[in-house]
Enzyme design. Structure first.
Site, PDB file in Angstrom:
ATOM      1  N   SER A 144     -35.926  -6.411  55.215  1.00 20.62           N
ATOM      2  CA  SER A 144     -34.835  -7.382  55.303  1.00 20.62           C
ATOM      3  C   SER A 144     -35.049  -8.280  56.498  1.00 20.62           C
ATOM      4  O   SER A 144     -35.669  -7.883  57.496  1.00 20.62           O
ATOM      5  CB  SER A 144     -33.498  -6.654  55.469  1.00 20.62           C
ATOM      6  OG  SER A 144     -32.487  -7.562  55.870  1.00 20.62           O
ATOM      7  N   TYR A 159     -28.741  -0.354  59.608  1.00 19.56           N
ATOM      8  CA  TYR A 159     -29.494  -1.049  58.559  1.00 19.56           C
ATOM      9  C   TYR A 159     -30.699  -1.770  59.152  1.00 19.56           C
ATOM     10  O   TYR A 159     -31.820  -1.674  58.621  1.00 19.56           O
ATOM     11  CB  TYR A 159     -28.567  -2.031  57.847  1.00 19.56           C
ATOM     12  CG  TYR A 159     -29.188  -2.772  56.682  1.00 19.56           C
ATOM     13  CD1 TYR A 159     -29.435  -2.116  55.469  1.00 19.56           C
ATOM     14  CD2 TYR A 159     -29.512  -4.117  56.777  1.00 19.56           C
ATOM     15  CE1 TYR A 159     -29.988  -2.799  54.391  1.00 19.56           C
ATOM     16  CE2 TYR A 159     -30.056  -4.804  55.705  1.00 19.56           C
ATOM     17  CZ  TYR A 159     -30.295  -4.145  54.512  1.00 19.56           C
ATOM     18  OH  TYR A 159     -30.837  -4.823  53.453  1.00 19.56           O
TER      19      TYR A 159
END
Ligand code: NAD
Length: 253
Positions: A144, A159
């Protein structure tokens, strides 16, 4: 062996609007047979049936929580019994966590790492040896933009850390199994319109979010799926250990 004789495994490919499902469709359009692995068996089978019907390839849907070692082993056994060996693995299954550092608890941290990092490890540990043995394989991780930029709208500390951990894993693995004909790459999407991000792309926040994206729009699942499909081609064998941004230029802001 042509990809039409091989299976591409895509984890988390049941979500109707998700990157995984779009990737499974794009790979099937390129001739790959498909295995959809996801939490819910009915959803995985429904996704596989749609792929088979649309692209005329063999597609199977298997229930597999990537955090459950016995489920991963069962899925690997089922795939090993299939005459179309696994030639590609897309480690797409993931969960997000927007929680800020001062609020995050260890249990949430562990859960995010369990799915995004350990889950990717477990399924890769189960399937990569066959690729090494056959001398061909393509492995792609879904990282990401949060891994590089450090958080942001959708990725809190857990995350971001998990997606960065995936990058280190992918690079080390690329080094180890490159000599065996197996490439390992990562794609790092920015804001892609899926169930994970959908709500944020409505109302007042939308304009602020889009202002940070030079191309002026959120990403489509096909933007990511097409890149992954390119990396999985037999002809892409000289590309490994790389990370590709797919974020409309948001990394240059
Ligand atoms: P999504 O929620 O639409 O799909 C995720 C899929 O993973 C679902 O089908 C879900 O059932 C499955 N899944 C979740 N936990 C699982 C588990 N333990 N075992 C097996 N399957 C599991 O998400 P998405 O937006 O399509 O994201 C796909 C991947 O891309 C994720 O790894 C995500 O972190 C990453 N990503 C997404 C974006 C974005 O903007 N959407 C941006 C960067 C990275």
């Amino acid at each position: 062996m042509p990809v039409t004789d091989l299976t591409a495994v895509v984890t988390g490919a049941a979500s109707r609007r998700g990157i995984g499902r779009a990737t499974a469709h794009a790979l099937a359009a390129a001739g790959w047979n498909i295995a959809v692995l996801d939490l819910d068996e009915a959803a995985a089978k429904e996704s596989a049936d749609e792929i088979a019907a649309r692209h005329g390839v063999h597609a199977v849907g298997l229930a597999c929580d990537v955090t459950d070692e016995s489920a991963v082993a069962a899925a690997a056994d089922a795939l090993a019994a299939d005459p179309r060996p696994v030639g590609a693995l897309v480690n797409n299954a993931g969960i997000t966590s927007p929680t800020r550092f001062l609020d995050v608890e260890a249990a949430e941290w562990d859960r995010v790492f369990a799915v995004n990092v350990r889950g990717a490890f477990s399924i890769t540990r189960a399937l990569a040896p066959g690729m090494v043995e056959r001398g061909f394989g393509r492995i792609v991780f879904l990282s990401s933009v949060s891994a590089e930029r450090g958080g942001g709208v959708f990725g809190g500390v857990a995350y971001s850390a998990a997606k960065a951990a995936q990058l280190g894993f992918a690079r080390a693995l690329a080094r180890e199994i490159g000599p065996n004909g197996v490439t390992v790459n990562s794609v790092a999407p920015g804001l892609i319109d899926t169930d994970i991000t959908g709500g944020a792309l409505e109302g007042e926040r939308k304009a602020a979010l889009l202002a940070g994206i030079p191309v002026g729009r959120s990403g489509r699942v096909s933007d990511v799926a097409d890149l992954i499909t390119y990396l999985c081609r037999a002809e892409s064998g000289y590309i490994t250990g790389a990370t590709y941004d797919v974020n409309g230029g948001s990394h240059i802001h």
